[in-house]
Write an enzyme that holds these catalytic residues in place. Structure first.
Site, PDB file in Angstrom:
ATOM      1  CE1 TYR A  25      48.345  53.168  57.807  1.00 12.16           C
ATOM      2  CE2 TYR A  25      50.141  51.270  58.475  1.00 12.16           C
ATOM      3  CZ  TYR A  25      49.872  52.327  57.915  1.00 12.16           C
ATOM      4  OH  TYR A  25      50.176  53.349  58.372  1.00 12.16           O
ATOM      5  CG  HIS A 102      44.964  60.661  58.188  1.00 17.70           C
ATOM      6  ND1 HIS A 102      46.196  60.814  57.113  1.00 17.70           N
ATOM      7  CD2 HIS A 102      44.162  61.840  57.458  1.00 17.70           C
ATOM      8  CE1 HIS A 102      46.366  61.343  57.114  1.00 17.70           C
ATOM      9  NE2 HIS A 102      45.320  62.995  57.401  1.00 17.70           N
TER      10      HIS A 102
END
Length: 150
Positions: A25, A102
């Protein structure tokens, strides 16, 4: 002229950005994301509401608020993407644009992460651009609103 409302909503575990699996991430924190969103929202003339919750019902309530305020919504539903019918139903009520973001490319991940229910109501889906996807999402929402299709 009153600024158009923009809700940037974040689902489960996004409060751990920067600490949780940075190899997946990235190292940006949710506060970094908020700062970027504030910058872009201001530039485009949006009044921003930015929030994160690990609780599905709280996200649903914020979508209800967005509905009442005819706000544009940029949402990273995170884990709620794949099983949250209540969030899907709330987003379905909106007359304004929904942009789904996302951080990772969900289509390249394990099968459980590849099919987002939320995508069925999103006008735009951005996946895999990292946290820059939020800026892209806000810009897409602005374009839709400017074209009158939001």
């Amino acid at each position: 002229m009153m600024a158009r409302r923009l809700f940037v909503l974040n689902g489960s575990n996004l409060n751990m950005l920067g600490a949780r699996q940075p190899e997946v991430y990235g190292r940006a924190t949710l506060e970094d994301v908020r700062a970027d969103c504030e910058r872009v929202a201001t530039e485009l003339g949006f009044e921003l509401f930015f929030a994160q919750s690990n609780a599905e019902h709280e996200l649903v309530e914020w979508v209800h608020d967005a509905f009442r305020e005819d706000a544009v919504v940029v949402i990273n539903p995170a884990g709620f993407s794949f099983r949250s019918v209540p969030l899907l139903d709330a987003l379905r009520m909106l007359g304004s644009a929904v942009v789904e973001v996302h951080i990772t490319n969900i289509h390249a991940r394990d099968a459980v992460y590849q099919r987002s229910l939320i995508s069925s109501v999103a006008r735009v889906v951005i996946a895999g651009a990292g946290v820059y996807g939020y800026e892209l999402g806000i810009r897409a929402a602005h374009r839709l609103a400017s074209e009158g299709s939001a």
